[in-house]
Structures are given as structure tokens and as C-alpha cells.
Design an enzyme around this catalytic site. Sequence first.
Site, short mmCIF file in Angstrom:
data_model
loop_
_atom_site.label_atom_id
_atom_site.label_comp_id
_atom_site.label_asym_id
_atom_site.label_seq_id
_atom_site.Cartn_x
_atom_site.Cartn_y
_atom_site.Cartn_z
N PHE A 380 7.58 -25.93 -63.08
CA PHE A 380 7.33 -27.26 -63.62
C PHE A 380 8.30 -28.34 -63.11
O PHE A 380 8.62 -29.28 -63.83
CB PHE A 380 7.36 -27.23 -65.16
CG PHE A 380 6.66 -26.05 -65.75
CD1 PHE A 380 5.36 -25.75 -65.38
CD2 PHE A 380 7.31 -25.21 -66.65
CE1 PHE A 380 4.70 -24.64 -65.91
CE2 PHE A 380 6.67 -24.10 -67.18
CZ PHE A 380 5.37 -23.81 -66.81
N CYS A 381 8.74 -28.22 -61.87
CA CYS A 381 9.70 -29.19 -61.30
C CYS A 381 10.91 -29.36 -62.21
O CYS A 381 11.48 -30.45 -62.31
CB CYS A 381 9.03 -30.53 -61.04
SG CYS A 381 7.79 -30.49 -59.73
N ALA A 382 11.28 -28.26 -62.86
CA ALA A 382 12.49 -28.24 -63.70
C ALA A 382 13.11 -26.85 -63.54
O ALA A 382 13.35 -26.14 -64.52
CB ALA A 382 12.14 -28.52 -65.16
#
Length: 465
Positions: A380-382
Amino acid sequence: MSASLNATVATAQDPACAQPLAVLGRDVTVPLVTGGEVTYAALDYAASAPALQRVWDDVAAYAPYYGSVHRGAGYLSQLSTDLFEQSRATVAEFLDCRPGDQVVFTRSTTDSLNLLAAVLPAGCQVFVFETEHHASLLPWTNAQVTYLDAPRTQAEAVAVLERALAGRDPYGPALVCVTGASNVTGELWPVKELAAAAHAHGARIVLDAAQLAPHHPVSVRDLDVDWVAFSGHKLYAPFGSGVLAGRADWLQQADPYLAGGGASRTVSRREDGGVDVEWHTTAARHEAGSPNVIGVYSIASACRALTEAGFENLVAREQRLVERVREGLADVPAVRVLSLFGDDAPRVGVISFVVDGWNSSHFAAALSAEYGIGVRDGLFCAHPLVRTLLGSEPQAQGECGAPEAAPGERSLNAIRVSFGAGTPDEHVDRFVGAVRELVADGAKWQYRTEEGRCVPLRGTPTPSS
């Protein structure tokens, strides 16, 4: 949680009376690998929310009148310029900006935070939690950055930040970047308290509201943040625009983010053959090039639509859906919901989880192919946050591998379901039922990894089907 966000939840009316807002694509049907079609359940709002029907209608009504902004003498250009600037005023009102704040239109939250990174004063230090989306974590390449470990309570987040700011050396300009709602866990962060801590230690703070603004009212004045950034495509206005709003001084004192027409007020040749430029001091300073008036107008339309619908009712209805999903997942022992602050933490309609015995990519692919439900799997781009939440638990590979890990790292990923103002009750009920059925009975189809994605094999049900 900030008092203003608590109040929104507490004073909301009966959510059973609220209806989902009309969104584009609500009647789209998709094929199932098991045969037949079903209405698509879009449960990936945290990535991009569908356009509100109201937004689409407003854009379609304006489109024949499209003209260049700030550049033409003709009627359509003048109309488009007025629409553009009226949209700026609408966004400022939506965010409850202070007098003197500037609203700069960008391409996205990522673009907004990179713009702010480009205007930091010399020697500015940046403080950011490892829990942030990459849009907040990565833009600060020209500053000294302190990455703070993931806190496990809201109070710990404030205490960790206070210690870091108090101990900074040298004690000069500083900026704190924090999310309003996590794009992984959906949990609300104590923005007002973090802003107070930042200001008490001579720092400024920018709020990444990409996941907050679509779900809660955001008041720059009440939260006392210096800037706020968000994207149109998460606010039901997916037409390529974003917003950076807040204090004007750093924006006015820095060189334009992009140099070109629109940012410049006057350009003249010098006797030595060079060029002198006088840059605008308004928001136009950082809006070089022909503005995306349709994208900007769509954001303003979404702001009006959400305000007129009543955020109190929208929040209450969404909280009912959140509890419905959480209670449904809690009834499945194999499911573990990811959380930083614990089960009682307030949150928006973003929930990530893992399932024992399943690779998350495989599970998400089965939800799509066999049930017509769109969720997201991955990190999740995290990446630092998800690895913190999953780091002690290697996932089973199942039929499909997770996205490739960096050398020496285990391959970890999760499943995220997210929803909002346009989500029908039936979609979340179908999701919960599908999770139960997949865990109990397994997938009906066989899958394989293809170009990094888990996809169903054509015409190949599982042997037991």
C-alpha cells in the site's frame, strides 16, 4: 483523536436513515470465472474513489464552455478563469482556511508535498513517522530528516514527537509531516495534539489529508495545522488535480516549484543579454503552465457535494459500515486485522488484514474473480508501516507469491478493504460473506502469478469444484 473529529462522530444522526451518495459506475457488472456476472463491488476507495455522480454532471455541464485560464479575452476564457478562481474559494471554505492562507492547485497529494519540500527554508529539519504513506515519507531529499518509529498509542505519538523536536540540533526551522488517517489501518491520528506539540517547539506541521478529507471534515483553523494536502481522486473527483493549502510565507519566499508561464508576472531582457523575472506572490507562483481547470472544478464540486450532504450523516453511516466489516471479520478466526493503536481506536473506512494459510495476493484475486469484489493487496505504498505490522509473521506462499521482496527480506503483504460515501450496504455484506466462504471452503478456481499479479488460470477450476 482530535476533539473536533470526536464531535463529528458523537453528534451524527441515525446512520440507518442515510443513503450512499450516487457514484459513477455503481451499476457496472463484471464477469465471474465461475460463470455469470455480478454488480461490481468497488471496495478500494483508499486507492481511488469513484467520481460522485454530482461531480460528473457538473464537469459534463461545464465541458462545452472550456477555455484557457488567465490567458484569454474571449467569453469562454473569462468564464473558465472565474470558475477556476471560484473553485479556489470553495476549497478554502471547505478546509476552513485562515485569512491569508493560500490554496495552490497541484496534481495530487504527492505533488503537493513535493512542492512543500521544494520551498523549505535553508536548514529546515523534517520529522516524519515511519507509518506514513510514501508521499509523505519520501519528498524531503534536500532536508535533514528524522524518521520516528511507529507509536502504539496516540499519546505515544505526541510524546515521541515532542522529545524529537525538543532535542533537535541545531534548534532551527522544522517541519512535521503527519497523516490524518492511515491508508493502511484507517486509524485517526491526533492531529490537533501533534500540531500543538509542533508549535510549542517552534516547528510547523503539514497534514496529509488524502485519507481524511473524503471521510471527515477538515478544519485548518481548528486543527491549527500550517498546511494541508489532499488529492481529488480520493475525494470523488478523479480528474488529475490536488491541493496544497496553508500559510503563504514559505511559498512566497521560495522560487517557483515550476518555472514558466503563469508563475511569472513580468519577464524582461537585461542589457547584458540575460533575463529578469518578477514572479507572482499569489498561489499562481507555484501553478506554472495551463491549469487543469476541469480537475480543479471537479474538486470544488466534490467539496460542495460532501458539505451539502452533511458530513455528520456521512460519518455516521460510514462508521456503521466500519463496525459491520470489523464484526464480520472478527467472526472469522483465521483473519487478523492490522492496527497500530488497538481495536478501540477511531478509524475511517480503511481496514487491512491477513488470513492464516493464505497469501494475500491470492486471497484478493479470488475475491475479484469469484465474487466481483475489488480490494487491494500488497504494501500500500507504506512499506515500513506494513512491514512493522507484519514483520514477525512470514506469510504462507499459497498458490501465488507475494510481490518480490528486497534482497534478504521476507515477502510480506496484506489485504485492504476500503469504502466511503458511495458504498452500498450490500457491497460490504457481500465482502464479509465472501471472506467467510473463502476461509471455510477455499477458492473455487486455480491461480498463478503472472507479471507480478495473481490471476486465475483460464478454464481451470480447482479439482474439488
